[in-house]
Design a protein around this motif. Structure first.
Motif, short mmCIF file in Angstrom:
data_model
loop_
_atom_site.label_atom_id
_atom_site.label_comp_id
_atom_site.label_asym_id
_atom_site.label_seq_id
_atom_site.Cartn_x
_atom_site.Cartn_y
_atom_site.Cartn_z
N TYR A 72 -17.79 -21.42 53.82
CA TYR A 72 -19.27 -21.76 53.48
C TYR A 72 -19.01 -23.08 52.62
CZ TYR A 72 -23.24 -21.57 50.56
OH TYR A 72 -24.45 -21.78 49.70
N HIS A 73 -18.43 -23.00 51.49
CA HIS A 73 -18.34 -24.22 50.62
C HIS A 73 -17.75 -25.57 51.37
CE1 HIS A 73 -19.94 -22.32 47.09
NE2 HIS A 73 -18.93 -21.29 47.23
N LEU A 74 -16.82 -25.45 52.29
CA LEU A 74 -16.21 -26.40 52.96
C LEU A 74 -17.09 -27.05 54.11
CD1 LEU A 74 -12.64 -25.33 53.34
CD2 LEU A 74 -13.23 -27.27 52.00
N HIS A 75 -17.97 -26.07 54.65
CA HIS A 75 -19.12 -26.68 55.56
C HIS A 75 -20.22 -27.21 55.04
CE1 HIS A 75 -22.58 -25.76 58.52
NE2 HIS A 75 -21.69 -26.64 59.17
N GLY A 80 -13.36 -30.02 56.60
CA GLY A 80 -13.01 -29.24 57.50
C GLY A 80 -12.79 -27.63 57.00
N TYR A 81 -14.07 -27.03 57.92
CA TYR A 81 -14.01 -25.67 57.52
C TYR A 81 -13.54 -24.51 58.52
CZ TYR A 81 -17.68 -26.04 61.15
OH TYR A 81 -18.11 -26.34 62.18
N GLN A 82 -12.89 -25.16 59.67
CA GLN A 82 -12.29 -24.19 60.54
C GLN A 82 -10.87 -23.74 60.24
OE1 GLN A 82 -12.85 -26.50 64.30
NE2 GLN A 82 -14.99 -25.87 64.42
N HIS A 83 -10.36 -22.77 60.68
CA HIS A 83 -9.09 -22.07 60.43
C HIS A 83 -8.05 -23.09 60.65
CE1 HIS A 83 -11.08 -18.03 60.92
NE2 HIS A 83 -10.75 -17.95 59.96
N ARG A 84 -8.09 -23.93 61.61
CA ARG A 84 -7.08 -24.79 61.82
C ARG A 84 -7.18 -26.08 61.03
NH1 ARG A 84 -10.27 -26.02 66.99
NH2 ARG A 84 -11.40 -27.62 66.47
N ASP A 85 -8.21 -26.33 60.10
CA ASP A 85 -8.14 -27.42 59.35
C ASP A 85 -7.52 -27.47 58.15
OD1 ASP A 85 -9.97 -28.84 61.19
OD2 ASP A 85 -11.58 -27.81 60.26
N ALA A 86 -6.97 -28.35 57.59
CA ALA A 86 -6.01 -28.58 56.40
C ALA A 86 -6.61 -28.19 55.16
CB ALA A 86 -5.29 -29.92 56.28
N ASP A 87 -8.09 -28.98 55.16
CA ASP A 87 -8.72 -28.37 54.02
C ASP A 87 -9.12 -26.95 53.75
OD1 ASP A 87 -9.17 -31.20 53.28
OD2 ASP A 87 -10.90 -31.10 54.53
N PHE A 88 -9.44 -26.24 54.92
CA PHE A 88 -9.47 -24.94 54.94
C PHE A 88 -8.17 -24.29 54.34
CE2 PHE A 88 -9.65 -20.62 57.00
CZ PHE A 88 -10.62 -20.01 56.42
#
Length: 156
Positions: A72-75, A80-88
């Protein structure tokens, strides 16, 4: 636990762990089967499987909420809010949120399949099939004779 209590819990976790407000809806969805929860991209709502709370209790529920709040917060922030993203992945570690929830459905082993056996009336050739055949519609591939149903077996 009611949807109102869940919403209050999500708001509390969002403020305490992330230091940010949750401004959308959070509710239980009993149609969810294999997942603990999901974040809806278009509406920004969070849905939670009620089995998480029933089977594993409050700690697991808070873990699922933290995981969905990471999405939620990353989006919302455009990261990057997806499972593969480093931010997530980084936010998961920072908030101590689980990457996966505990198993919700029991695995019962291999699925039981049926085995249908047919026999040609002319040449006696045997046919084994997983799906039942219409013997009036299909014929033997070798001699074009009529097919007869022989047996049905349940296989593991």
């Amino acid at each position: 636990m009611s949807d109102e209590k869940l919403y209050e819990l999500v708001c509390h976790v969002s403020n305490e762990i992330f230091g940010k407000d949750f401004q959308h809806k959070a509710y239980f969805n009993k149609r969810l089967r294999t997942t603990g929860g999901r974040y809806m991209l278009r509406t920004h709502h969070i849905e939670v499987n009620p089995l998480v709370f029933e089977k594993y209790g409050m700690d697991e529920l808070v873990g699922v909420i933290k995981h969905e709040l990471c999405h939620y917060h990353l989006h919302i922030e455009g990261k990057g809010y997806q499972h593969r993203d480093a931010d997530f992945r980084e936010l998961l570690k920072k908030t101590n949120a689980p990457r996966f929830c505990s198993t919700l459905m029991e695995r019962t082993g291999r699925k039981i399949t049926k085995k249908y056996t047919y026999k040609c009336a002319k040449c006696s050739l045997l046919y084994n099939r997983k799906i039942q055949l219409n013997t009036k519609k299909y014929r033997c591939g070798k001699c074009y004779g009529a097919l007869l149903f022989v047996s049905l077996e349940n296989m593991k």
